[in-house]
Design an enzyme around this catalytic site. Structure first.
Site: not given
Ligand code: COS
Length: 383
Positions: A118, A121, A126, A331, A353
């Protein structure tokens, strides 16, 4: 594949043929959760395939899990999603939990119970770190409040991994992860979503109203929630690629069955049609290999974050394009609710995901990362 992997895949094929394929259309139509499947899967212990053997599970490695998930995707992507989403939640605990947490979380899976992850929200899809759910420490407990939506298995799970801010002012850095058992007071369950595809996979909204969990349920440390979520999603995304490859292969196989019926024995469809079919199989095989490659990197302990995003993006894009091509080749024969299930199911795989645009963000960050220093040449190393 090792002989053991071949045997596991064969057993999955047989289970899918007997217990999944014959019921997929009926559950797709009703949109009801396929509860019978958990009972049917119990003797094989397959819902515990990712549970390490030390906790009583089957302890399958990532590649073996992918082989099983491809078969389940071949049978019904909705039913496959129930299994993969449960593993997603478990991966969070296996990644960040202590021994006691792992044992407790995995226990329901040993008798075909399922878990839910979970994170999402209403205002945090994203942008995973933008949620409003909070967790306030009070004595030996955390009190959780806030909404969670689009939670796969949410209405049926025995255990949940819930993300909530322990320090909302810190944004993503204030996010923490908790194990939450089903049925706690204040856990307010919403109705299931009536979805276009993956209809029998249970998806719900729920609200946490002063839900109290012991401090022993915090995964890792306060503030580590975002990292736990990101690492877990890296682990789990190739599974969606596996389901999608299975779905695409099934759709192509059904399309070929139809074409064989339509064209008399020994007379194959024209060359243009053959080329279309070949292109579909090329795409499927490419996606399958990308996904196996990711699992092999993971098994070898190498980085695989970018490959995980590629496996998910490629697999789901191929599923969407194959289902659409099949409809073009067949078709109106394909424009039925039953055949259309392939396309309806494939569509959401590009979204859940992590949308495929988010995957591209992850891939682009790797592509744009500063180049690593080249390995020294043999001559330089010798000198
Ligand atoms: N493994 C470990 N840590 C990670 C990581 C990874 N693959 N990717 C990012 N992190 C860490 C970063 O290092 C950062 O920590 P620090 O600030 O301490 O360095 C933290 O996580 C935040 O990362 P980041 O600054 O890259 O976050 P962003 O807000 O820029 O966004 C995305 C990252 C967009 C990639 C992320 O929000 C994402 O994956 N969104 C989609 C969510 C999703 O898949 N939802 C589906 C629902 S769940 S089924």
């Amino acid at each position: 594949m090792t002989p053991e992997q071949q045997a596991i895949r064969q057993a999955a094929k047989e289970f899918v043929a007997k217990k999944i394929i014959p019921h997929a259309a009926e559950y797709d139509k009703s949109g009801e959760f396929h509860a019978y499947l958990l009972e049917a899967a119990k003797p094989s212990g397959i819902f515990a395939m990712a549970v390490p053997q030390e906790y009583g599970g089957l302890g399958y490695g990532p590649l073996t899990q992918a082989l099983v998930l491809e078969e389940w995707g071949y049978g019904c992507a909705a039913m496959g999603t129930t299994l993969s989403a449960s593993i997603l939640s478990m991966e969070a605990v296996l990644t960040a939990g202590n021994d006691d947490q792992k044992r407790r979380f995995c226990k329901p899976m040993l008798s075909a119970g399922i878990g839910a992850f979970a994170l999402t929200e209403p205002a945090a899809g994203s942008d995973a770190g933008a949620g409003v759910a909070t967790a306030v420490k009070s004595g030996g407990e955390y009190i959780l409040n806030g909404p969670k939506c689009w939670i796969t298995n949410g209405g049926e799970a025995a255990v949940y991994v819930v993300f909530a801010a322990t320090d909302p002012a810190q944004g993503a850095k204030g996010l923490s992860a908790f194990i939450v058992e089903r049925g706690l007071p204040g856990f307010i369950m919403g109705d299931r979503e009536e979805k276009l595809g993956l209809r029998s996979s249970n998806t719900v909204f729920f609200f946490l109203k002063d839900v109290r969990v012991p401090v022993a349920n915090l995964l890792g440390k306060e503030g580590e929630g975002m990292k736990i979520a990101m690492e877990t999603l890296d682990l789990a995304r190739p599974s969606i690629g596996a389901l999608a490859v299975g779905l695409a292969q099934r759709c192509l196989d059904e399309c070929v069955k139809h074409l064989r019926k339509r064209y008399p024995a020994k007379s194959y469809p024209g060359e243009t049609l053959q080329f279309d079919l070949a292109d579909m199989q090329i795409a499927i095989e490419g996606a399958r290999q990308a996904q196996h490659h990711t699992m092999s990197l993971r098994e070898a302990g190498k980085p695989f974050s970018m490959e995980s995003a590629i496996a998910k993006t490629l697999g789901t894009a191929v599923a969407m394009s194959v289902t659409s091509q099949a409809m073009r080749l067949m078709g109106s024969h394909a424009y039925t609710s039953e055949f259309g299930k392939f396309m309806r199911d494939a569509k959401v795989m590009q979204i859940y995901e992590g949308t495929n645009q988010i995957q591209r963000l992850v891939i682009a960050r790797s592509v744009l990362a500063p180049p690593k220093a080249p390995a020294p040449t043999m001559k330089a190393a010798a000198e």
